[in-house]
Design a protein around this motif. Structure first.
Motif, PDB file in Angstrom:
ATOM      1  N   GLY A 236       0.828  -1.205   0.000  1.00  0.00           N
ATOM      2  CA  GLY A 236       0.000   0.000   0.000  1.00  0.00           C
ATOM      3  C   GLY A 236       0.859   1.249   0.000  1.00  0.00           C
ATOM      4  N   LEU A 237       0.212   2.372   0.255  1.00  0.00           N
ATOM      5  CA  LEU A 237       0.929   3.647   0.185  1.00  0.00           C
ATOM      6  C   LEU A 237       1.398   4.156   1.548  1.00  0.00           C
ATOM      7  CD1 LEU A 237      -1.026   5.876  -2.361  1.00  0.00           C
ATOM      8  CD2 LEU A 237       0.881   4.321  -2.747  1.00  0.00           C
ATOM      9  N   SER A 238       1.017   3.440   2.622  1.00  0.00           N
ATOM     10  CA  SER A 238       1.215   4.014   3.958  1.00  0.00           C
ATOM     11  C   SER A 238       2.669   4.275   4.315  1.00  0.00           C
ATOM     12  CB  SER A 238       0.621   3.089   5.015  1.00  0.00           C
ATOM     13  OG  SER A 238      -0.756   2.976   4.820  1.00  0.00           O
ATOM     14  N   LYS A 239       3.580   3.439   3.848  1.00  0.00           N
ATOM     15  CA  LYS A 239       4.955   3.540   4.340  1.00  0.00           C
ATOM     16  C   LYS A 239       5.863   4.238   3.332  1.00  0.00           C
ATOM     17  CE  LYS A 239       3.228   1.399   7.778  1.00  0.00           C
ATOM     18  NZ  LYS A 239       2.905   2.076   9.022  1.00  0.00           N
ATOM     19  N   TRP A 240       6.072   3.620   2.178  1.00  0.00           N
ATOM     20  CA  TRP A 240       7.047   4.205   1.241  1.00  0.00           C
ATOM     21  C   TRP A 240       6.574   5.532   0.678  1.00  0.00           C
ATOM     22  CZ3 TRP A 240       5.896   5.115  -3.913  1.00  0.00           C
ATOM     23  CH2 TRP A 240       4.791   4.444  -4.439  1.00  0.00           C
ATOM     24  N   CYS A 241       5.257   5.729   0.632  1.00  0.00           N
ATOM     25  CA  CYS A 241       4.736   6.971   0.051  1.00  0.00           C
ATOM     26  C   CYS A 241       4.366   7.969   1.154  1.00  0.00           C
ATOM     27  CB  CYS A 241       3.521   6.625  -0.805  1.00  0.00           C
ATOM     28  SG  CYS A 241       3.154   7.830  -2.068  1.00  0.00           S
ATOM     29  N   GLY A 242       4.601   7.589   2.393  1.00  0.00           N
ATOM     30  CA  GLY A 242       4.339   8.492   3.526  1.00  0.00           C
ATOM     31  C   GLY A 242       2.872   8.838   3.695  1.00  0.00           C
ATOM     32  N   ALA A 243       1.964   7.958   3.223  1.00  0.00           N
ATOM     33  CA  ALA A 243       0.554   8.340   3.162  1.00  0.00           C
ATOM     34  C   ALA A 243      -0.335   7.458   4.034  1.00  0.00           C
ATOM     35  CB  ALA A 243       0.091   8.294   1.705  1.00  0.00           C
TER      36      ALA A 243
END
Ligand code: PMP
Ligand code: GLU
Length: 437
Positions: A236-243
């Motif tokens: 998902g986007l939570s970690k690498w995309c800071g989201a």
């Protein structure tokens, strides 16, 4: 009005006695302490310190007007861009039909356990929510032993000895790397051996690769390469995309498990309906090839590696063992060499350890008990994210373009990490001195 009762007799038995998830509880507690004016070092909650890459934010701005409910499984164009992303990043061939998007991968992890009839198998330590999700649903949890000498990794032998007891039993094994909470990962040979056991026992291997893009040298390899027919990749986007707050997660299924994807989407259709429309449109950009995003990701890895190595070195110098960080933003310090000193202060378990460190020093950690370790073990999770990621990115780009991120960089960009670690050091040496006296 409903009559108030002290005993919540009408609570589902599976939910009775459950507390709020440890990660969210520590986040709220730290924010509360900070709002009361207390100095808190946020090493408890695991949230990316980096901003969402600009092209992705711009894309959200551009799609703010998207108002319609979208398909339960997710926006087709987004699922296509995710399929393409797996091909580019891992050489894995999927189509949009293999992918399901959700408001956070946590939701899909829950749905999977709800829909699939089988035991949950997880190594100890594992991320805080896998086991409570199974308990809520009423699934049996099998914790698999790991060892500090092996950086708390799941070994094929331990996995096999569990499976051998009842070879045809349906099981989901959650395999998470880079690991939350240990920061360690697996080498290709190890992945292949885990894959072989999974194949032998027909395991559904849920590979939680949400920190995959944050492998510190960008060399994450998906186990789906070695067990394509039975691996579901969670990301998902939570970690690498800071989201993290955007709540965008996804599962990627092998075609053989399409029936499972379909079953998940039935339950999703009766519960959350679909994932936020503007977020899904914006996420297409996140999964497309983009130089700005790639560059930011590269810098983020570099910074995490430097900060993780710094904290690891400091802890090791204090005699606190923790695996060498390889990805993500966690360390798993083991305070057991201080067992005697700590027991004099009434500290006999990880919960007491973290409470005392927080009240004495302001440093928040999470007890390893929440990750499935034995109560009396003096281990904890440390998230090395208490720094301004936007500033760190700027400085890494401008002043450290051609040189390594040295101590000066850490001092300049991560003063709260330095101070928090110093306070742990001071706290421990005081305990040691008092013990000698
Ligand atoms: N897996 C792991 C290992 C995590 O640390 C988290 C926390 N973000 C999740 C899954 C769930 O992430 P999200 O719901 O934000 O996709
Ligand atoms: N995954 C993060 C952590 O382990 C927090 C988010 C969550 O638990 O949902 O701290």
């Amino acid at each position: 009005m409903l009559k108030k009762s002290k005993i919540p007799i009408n609570l589902n038995l599976n939910v009775r006695g459950l507390k709020q998830s440890a990660t969210l509880a520590i986040n709220e507690k730290c924010n509360q302490l900070a709002s009361e004016g207390k100095e808190v070092f946020h090493f408890g909650f695991g949230q990316s310190p980096f901003p969402i890459p600009l092209p992705v934010v711009e894309s959200l701005r551009h799609h703010a007007h998207e108002k319609n409910y979208l398909a339960v499984k997710g926006l087709f164009e987004l699922r296509e861009s995710i399929a393409d992303y797996w091909d580019r990043r891992q050489g894995l061939k999927y189509t949009a039909e293999d992918i399901m998007v959700s408001p956070g991968s946590k939701e899909l992890l829950f749905l999977l356990q709800l829909v699939y009839y089988g035991d949950l198998v997880i190594p100890t330590p594992s991320w805080v929510s896998y086991s409570p999700q199974a308990l809520i649903i009423g699934r049996r949890v099998n914790w698999v032993k790991t060892h500090r000498e092996n950086d708390w990794r799941l070994t094929p032998d331990e996995l096999e000895s569990l499976c051998m007891k009842d070879p045809s039993r349906p099981r989901i094994v959650i395999f998470n790397y880079p690991s939350n909470p240990t920061g360690s990962t697996y080498r290709v040979e190890q992945l292949k051996r885990i894959a072989a056991i999974a194949r032998r026992y027909n395991i559904i291997l849920l590979s939680d690769e949400i920190y995959g893009e944050l492998h510190h040298t960008g060399r994450h390899i998906s186990v789906a390469r070695y067990y394509p027919e039975g691996t579901i990749i969670s990301s998902g986007l939570s970690k690498w995309c800071g989201a993290g707050g955007w709540r965008l997660g996804m599962f990627t299924f092998p075609p053989d498990l399409r029936w499972l994807l379909d079953a998940l989407s039935v339950v999703a259709s009766e519960t959350y309906t679909s994932t936020s429309a503007p977020i899904q449109f914006a996420s297409i950009t996140a999964f497309q090839e983009n130089d700005v995003i790639n560059y930011q990701l590269k810098q983020s890895r570099r910074i995490l590696r430097a900060v993780g190595t710094y904290v690891h070195t400091q802890l090791t110098e204090m005699g606190i063992h923790t695996p060498i960080p390889k990805g993500g933003f966690y360390l798993f310090p083991d305070f057991s060499d201080y067992k005697q000193e700590l027991s004099q202060y009434g500290i006999h378990n990880s919960d007491q350890l973290c409470s005392k460190i927080l009240s004495d020093t302001g440093v928040a950690l999470l007890p390893s008990y929440d990750f499935g370790r034995p109560t009396e073990e003096l281990t904890a999770r440390l998230s090395y994210v208490d720094f301004d990621g936007a500033d760190a990115l700027k400085i890494a780009h401008s002043e450290y373009h051609n040189k390594s991120l040295d101590q000066q960089f850490i001092d300049q960009c991560c003063p709260r990490m330095v101070e928090g670690v110093r306070r742990i050091q001071q706290w421990l040496s005081a305990k040691k001195l008092e013990h000698v006296r």
